[in-house]
Write a protein that holds these residues in place. Structure first.
Motif, PDB file in Angstrom:
ATOM      1  N   PRO A 129       9.528  -2.486  65.876  1.00 34.29           N
ATOM      2  CA  PRO A 129       9.004  -1.253  65.285  1.00 34.29           C
ATOM      3  C   PRO A 129       9.075  -1.274  63.764  1.00 34.29           C
ATOM      4  CG  PRO A 129      11.208  -0.886  66.106  1.00 34.29           C
ATOM      5  CD  PRO A 129      10.837  -2.281  66.512  1.00 34.29           C
ATOM      6  N   LYS A 130       8.132  -0.559  63.163  1.00 35.73           N
ATOM      7  CA  LYS A 130       8.200  -0.332  61.721  1.00 35.73           C
ATOM      8  C   LYS A 130       9.070   0.896  61.504  1.00 35.73           C
ATOM      9  CE  LYS A 130       3.584  -0.417  61.199  1.00 35.73           C
ATOM     10  NZ  LYS A 130       2.301  -0.347  60.485  1.00 35.73           N
ATOM     11  N   PHE A 131       9.786   0.956  60.397  1.00 36.48           N
ATOM     12  CA  PHE A 131      10.636   2.122  60.165  1.00 36.48           C
ATOM     13  C   PHE A 131      10.747   2.403  58.680  1.00 36.48           C
ATOM     14  CE2 PHE A 131      13.328  -1.593  60.337  1.00 36.48           C
ATOM     15  CZ  PHE A 131      14.185  -1.422  59.262  1.00 36.48           C
TER      16      PHE A 131
END
Length: 147
Positions: free
Chosen positions: A62-64
């Motif tokens: 995931p991008k965060f």
């Protein structure tokens, strides 16, 4: 014994797998490439990060977080550096003097911080000042001017 009659130890080498030399060789037909698919065809070259059609690792993770596009990044200059310039006889310190001294580059946004002390009156021009730096400059009778 000489270099012309040295041979490898018995059992240490294997005969070359001769691919594409007919059915009698045992490696005819598909020539050890299997049936169909990208790797069976000529010119096959996989892309970097390709995992055989599986979703690649860089897409599974995931991008965060987020990047604030309005963040102002200051180049900091301490009172120690201002004091060093003041000792050389500079009384008015602005962006040009700091660039000439090699402390900042011409496109930097400058903030003066209060590490160190001043012994002379100086007039400083910058984009921002810490409270302690502004107090120290004004305590010596100088001015702290914001751009």
């Amino acid at each position: 014994m000489n270099l012309s009659n040295i041979t490898p130890a018995k059992g240490s080498t294997h005969s070359e797998k001769r691919i594409g030399r007919g059915q009698g060789s045992g490696h005819g037909g598909t020539s050890t490439r299997g049936h169909k698919g990208a790797q069976s065809r000529s010119g096959y070259k996989h892309k970097r990060g390709f995992q055989g059609g599986q979703m690649p690792l860089h897409r599974r993770l995931p991008k965060f977080g987020f990047t604030n596009i309005n963040k102002v990044v200051f180049k900091t200059v301490n009172l120690l550096s201002i004091e060093a310039l003041a000792q050389k006889g500079v009384t008015t310190i602005g962006q040009e003097q700091l660039v000439a001294a090699g402390l900042v580059s011409k496109n930097d946004v400058i903030k003066i911080l209060g590490t160190g002390t001043l012994s002379k009156k100086v007039d400083v021009t910058a984009h921002a000042f810490s409270k302690s730096a502004q107090a120290a400059i004004e305590a010596q009778g100088g001015t702290a001017t914001k751009l």
